[in-house]
Scaffold this motif. Structure first.
Motif, PDB file in Angstrom:
ATOM      1  N   TYR A 182     -10.042   2.973  -3.241  1.00  0.00           N
ATOM      2  CA  TYR A 182     -10.012   2.649  -1.810  1.00  0.00           C
ATOM      3  C   TYR A 182     -11.140   3.417  -1.109  1.00  0.00           C
ATOM      4  CZ  TYR A 182      -5.377   0.521  -2.303  1.00  0.00           C
ATOM      5  OH  TYR A 182      -4.331  -0.292  -2.651  1.00  0.00           O
ATOM      6  N   GLU A 183     -11.716   2.810  -0.099  1.00  0.00           N
ATOM      7  CA  GLU A 183     -12.765   3.479   0.664  1.00  0.00           C
ATOM      8  C   GLU A 183     -12.191   4.465   1.677  1.00  0.00           C
ATOM      9  OE1 GLU A 183     -15.245   0.565   2.445  1.00  0.00           O
ATOM     10  OE2 GLU A 183     -15.927  -0.287   0.531  1.00  0.00           O
ATOM     11  N   SER A 184     -10.950   4.233   2.095  1.00  0.00           N
ATOM     12  CA  SER A 184     -10.295   5.095   3.079  1.00  0.00           C
ATOM     13  C   SER A 184      -8.941   5.542   2.522  1.00  0.00           C
ATOM     14  CB  SER A 184     -10.092   4.350   4.405  1.00  0.00           C
ATOM     15  OG  SER A 184     -11.324   3.868   4.896  1.00  0.00           O
ATOM     16  N   PRO A 185      -8.385   6.641   3.053  1.00  0.00           N
ATOM     17  CA  PRO A 185      -7.104   7.140   2.554  1.00  0.00           C
ATOM     18  C   PRO A 185      -5.992   6.108   2.724  1.00  0.00           C
ATOM     19  CG  PRO A 185      -8.175   8.789   3.915  1.00  0.00           C
ATOM     20  CD  PRO A 185      -8.953   7.530   4.091  1.00  0.00           C
ATOM     21  N   CYS A 186      -5.136   6.029   1.732  1.00  0.00           N
ATOM     22  CA  CYS A 186      -3.986   5.130   1.760  1.00  0.00           C
ATOM     23  C   CYS A 186      -2.779   5.917   1.240  1.00  0.00           C
ATOM     24  CB  CYS A 186      -4.245   3.898   0.893  1.00  0.00           C
ATOM     25  SG  CYS A 186      -2.827   2.798   0.713  1.00  0.00           S
ATOM     26  N   TYR A 205      -5.592  -0.983  -9.912  1.00  0.00           N
ATOM     27  CA  TYR A 205      -6.044  -1.745 -11.063  1.00  0.00           C
ATOM     28  C   TYR A 205      -5.777  -3.225 -10.787  1.00  0.00           C
ATOM     29  CZ  TYR A 205      -6.359   2.576 -13.757  1.00  0.00           C
ATOM     30  OH  TYR A 205      -6.701   3.831 -14.216  1.00  0.00           O
ATOM     31  N   ASP A 206      -6.810  -4.064 -11.029  1.00  0.00           N
ATOM     32  CA  ASP A 206      -6.590  -5.493 -10.831  1.00  0.00           C
ATOM     33  C   ASP A 206      -5.950  -6.109 -12.061  1.00  0.00           C
ATOM     34  OD1 ASP A 206      -8.594  -5.782 -12.730  1.00  0.00           O
ATOM     35  OD2 ASP A 206     -10.151  -6.316 -11.275  1.00  0.00           O
ATOM     36  N   SER A 207      -5.836  -7.427 -12.082  1.00  0.00           N
ATOM     37  CA  SER A 207      -5.154  -8.122 -13.184  1.00  0.00           C
ATOM     38  C   SER A 207      -5.892  -7.971 -14.514  1.00  0.00           C
ATOM     39  CB  SER A 207      -4.998  -9.611 -12.845  1.00  0.00           C
ATOM     40  OG  SER A 207      -6.270 -10.197 -12.588  1.00  0.00           O
ATOM     41  N   ASP A 208      -7.209  -7.662 -14.448  1.00  0.00           N
ATOM     42  CA  ASP A 208      -7.988  -7.449 -15.672  1.00  0.00           C
ATOM     43  C   ASP A 208      -8.056  -5.976 -16.056  1.00  0.00           C
ATOM     44  OD1 ASP A 208      -8.564 -10.184 -15.882  1.00  0.00           O
ATOM     45  OD2 ASP A 208     -10.241  -9.994 -14.471  1.00  0.00           O
ATOM     46  N   ASP A 209      -7.192  -5.156 -15.412  1.00  0.00           N
ATOM     47  CA  ASP A 209      -7.108  -3.730 -15.689  1.00  0.00           C
ATOM     48  C   ASP A 209      -8.402  -2.996 -15.318  1.00  0.00           C
ATOM     49  OD1 ASP A 209      -5.327  -1.758 -16.428  1.00  0.00           O
ATOM     50  OD2 ASP A 209      -6.190  -1.560 -18.427  1.00  0.00           O
ATOM     51  N   VAL A 247      -2.332   9.517  -6.746  1.00  0.00           N
ATOM     52  CA  VAL A 247      -1.941   8.571  -7.788  1.00  0.00           C
ATOM     53  C   VAL A 247      -2.876   7.369  -7.743  1.00  0.00           C
ATOM     54  CG1 VAL A 247       0.493   9.247  -7.764  1.00  0.00           C
ATOM     55  CG2 VAL A 247      -0.316   7.391  -6.264  1.00  0.00           C
ATOM     56  N   LYS A 248      -2.837   6.638  -8.834  1.00  0.00           N
ATOM     57  CA  LYS A 248      -3.510   5.347  -8.892  1.00  0.00           C
ATOM     58  C   LYS A 248      -2.446   4.269  -9.011  1.00  0.00           C
ATOM     59  CE  LYS A 248      -7.541   7.288 -11.297  1.00  0.00           C
ATOM     60  NZ  LYS A 248      -8.364   7.233 -12.507  1.00  0.00           N
ATOM     61  N   GLU A 249      -2.683   3.146  -8.372  1.00  0.00           N
ATOM     62  CA  GLU A 249      -1.685   2.064  -8.419  1.00  0.00           C
ATOM     63  C   GLU A 249      -1.475   1.579  -9.855  1.00  0.00           C
ATOM     64  OE1 GLU A 249       0.265   1.021  -6.291  1.00  0.00           O
ATOM     65  OE2 GLU A 249      -0.572   1.224  -4.293  1.00  0.00           O
TER      66      GLU A 249
END
Length: 435
Positions: free
Chosen positions: A390-394, A381-385, A433-435
Motif C-alpha cells: 500500500y502507498e499509504s497506511p492501512c 497478495y493478488d490471485s497470482d500470489d 502484517v501482509k494480507e
C-alpha cells in the motif's frame, strides 16, 4: 407468457402503404408507384417513389414513437440530388413559410390518412412550381443553394440545442402570434446569422417577418407539443436525480459530522462516489414515482392533458411482466440498492481517547483499546500470489471472535499523524502484517 409486440405488430405499414398507393393514383399524380417496407437495424420504414411530369417524388414514412412522420423529397432528371419543397421556394423566391410537414399519431388511422391526403394535396398544389424549378435556368442555382444549406446543417457549429431552441421559439411564435415571441425568435435567428449559420430559407423567413408580414401558422402543433413534452420530462428527470443525490449527500455529511464529534473519524473519499451512485439510484426511484406529476406541474396549462397522455403511452404496448418490472420491481430494487449503498457510505472507523468505534450507519460498537487487536497492513497478495505494498497506511482492527473492520488507505498525512499520536498516548504498537 405473453410476448412483447415487435415493430410489425406495433404498426401496420402495409395498411398505410396500400392507402398511399391508392391516393396517388386517385389524385392523378402518377399512374405508377414503387413502394416497399424496408427493415433495417430492427427499424421499419415505408419507402414510396412515383414519377410526375418532370420530376420524381420520394416519400419516407417512419415511426418515431409516438408519432408517424412523413418526409417527402423531389428529384429531377439528370440529378440524383433529392430536394425539399423549401429548396423550390428558395430558388423561385416564393414567400410561403407555412409549415408543410406532416405527421400523425402512430395509433390513429384517421390522422394518418389525413396526413397522407394533406401531403399529396401539397404536391398537387405546387406541381407547377416544382416543375418550373427543374428548368435549367433554376436547377443549377437551386442545387447550389441546397448544398450550401446542407453544409450549414451538417456543421459542427450548429448544435442540436440550437436547433431545438429555434424550433421551440418558432412554434411558440406561430402559436401566440405575439410581437414579444416574434422578437424572441428573430433574436435567436440573428444570433445564428452572426455565426453564419442561417440557411437560405431561414434568411428569407427572417426578412419576411421583419417586413411585417403575418406570422405563418404552425401546421404541426402536435410536434411542437412533443418538443415541450420532452423538455418537461427532461427537467422532471433532472429534478428527481438532483433530489436523490442531494438527499444522499446530506445523509452522508450529517453522519460524518455526527461521528467526527466522537473522535478521529477515518473517512474514505471514495464514499463521495458511492453517495453519488446511491443518489442516482434513489433519483431513478423518485423519477418512476413522481416524474409524471412533476412534468405535468411544470408544463403550461394547455399542454398538461397532452403530457398525461404521453406518459401513459409509455406502458401501452408492454405486457404484464414488463409493466410489473417498470412500475414496481425496478423501483423497489433501485430504492433498496440506494439504502444498501448508503449503509456502506455511513460506515467506518473512529478513534477517540479511550476506544475504537466500529461505526456502521447509526449503530456504533465501541471497543476499548486493550480489547482490540490493531494491525498495520503493509500490502496484499493478488490471485497470482504477487505481493504489492500500500502507498499509504492501512489499519485493520479485530475484536471479539469474528469482528473485523478496516480503515482503508489513509491518504491524509494530518490524519495519519493524529492517529499515530493516539496510538503513542495509549502505548499501542500496531502489528505489521501482509494480507
Amino acid at each position: 407468457m405473453a410476448k412483447k409486440k415487435n415493430k410489425e405488430a406495433e404498426f401496420n405499414f402495409d395498411a398505410i402503404k396500400e392507402y398511399i398507393e391508392s391516393r396517388i393514383v386517385a389524385t392523378e399524380l402518377s399512374r405508377f408507384v414503387e413502394s416497399n417496407v424496408v427493415n433495417k437495424d430492427d427499424e421499419r420504414a415505408l419507402k414510396v417513389k412515383f414519377d410526375c411530369d418532370g420530376y420524381s417524388v420520394y416519400i419516407n414514412c417512419e415511426e418515431l414513437v409516438p408519432i408517424l412522420n412523413f418526409e417527402y423529397e423531389f428529384a429531377y432528371s439528370g440529378s440524383s440530388t433529392r430536394l425539399l419543397l423549401t429548396d423550390i421556394f428558395n430558388v423561385l423566391d416564393i414567400n410561403d413559410f407555412y409549415d408543410y410537414s406532416y405527421s400523425a399519431s402512430a395509433d390513429n388511422e384517421e390522422e394518418q390518412k389525413k396526413a397522407v391526403d394533406d401531403l399529396l394535396y401539397t404536391i398537387k398544389r405546387f406541381d407547377y412550381d416544382i416543375r418550373k424549378a427543374g428548368e435549367k435556368k433554376y436547377l443549377d442555382d437551386m442545387l447550389s443553394m441546397h448544398y450550401a444549406d446542407k453544409k450549414i446543417n451538417d456543421s459542427d457549429d450548429l448544435k442540436i440545442k440550437d436547433i431545438i431552441r429555434g424550433a421551440r421559439l418558432q412554434t411558440k411564435m406561430q402559436k401566440t402570434k405575439s410581437e414579444k415571441d416574434k422578437q424572441a425568435f428573430l433574436k435567436e435567428m440573428k444570433s445564428r446569422e452572426e455565426r453564419c449559420l442561417l440557411t437560405t430559407y431561414d434568411k428569407r423567413y427572417v426578412a419576411y417577418l421583419e417586413q411585417g408580414y403575418p406570422i405563418p401558422d404552425n401546421a404541426d402543433s402536435e410536434a411542437g407539443y412533443y418538443f415541450d413534452y420532452l423538455k418537461s420530462v427532461t427537467v422532471s428527470t433532472l429534478i428527481c436525480v438532483a433530489a436523490g443525490i442531494a438527499f444522499c449527500f446530506a445523509v452522508m455529511l450529517a453522519d460524518k459530522a455526527m461521528i467526527s464529534n466522537k473522535g478521529l473519524y477515518i473517512f474514505d473519499n471514495s464514499n463521495y462516489i458511492l453517495a453519488l451512485f446511491g443518489g442516482c439510484m434513489l433519483g431513478y426511484a423518485l423519477y418512476s414515482i413522481l416524474a409524471t406529476k412533476i412534468a405535468v406541474a411544470i408544463s403550461p396549462e394547455e399542454q398538461r392533458d397532452y403530457v398525461k397522455k404521453e406518459r401513459k403511452e409509455r406502458f401501452k404496448d408492454d405486457n404484464f411482466l414488463v409493466k410489473l418490472w417498470k412500475k414496481y420491481i425496478s423501483v423497489i430494487l433501485a430504492a433498496l440498492f440506494s439504502v444498501v449503498i448508503m449503509l456502506a457510505v455511513c460506515s467506518g472507523v473512529c478513534f477517540n481517547d479511550n476506544a475504537v468505534i466500529d461505526h456502521f450507519s447509526v449503530l456504533d460498537q465501541e471497543v476499548n483499546y486493550e480489547d482490540a487487536r490493531i494491525y498495520l497492513v503493509k500490502g496484499w497478495y493478488d490471485s497470482d500470489d504477487v505481493y504489492s505494498e500500500y502507498e499509504s497506511p492501512c489499519y485493520r482492527i479485530e475484536y471479539g471472535e469474528e469482528n473485523i473492520v478496516e480503515t482503508g488507505e489513509i491518504d491524509n498525512r494530518d490524519t495519519v499523524k493524529k492517529l499515530e499520536r493516539i496510538f503513542n498516548e495509549h502505548g499501542i504498537t500496531p502489528v505489521e502484517v501482509k494480507e
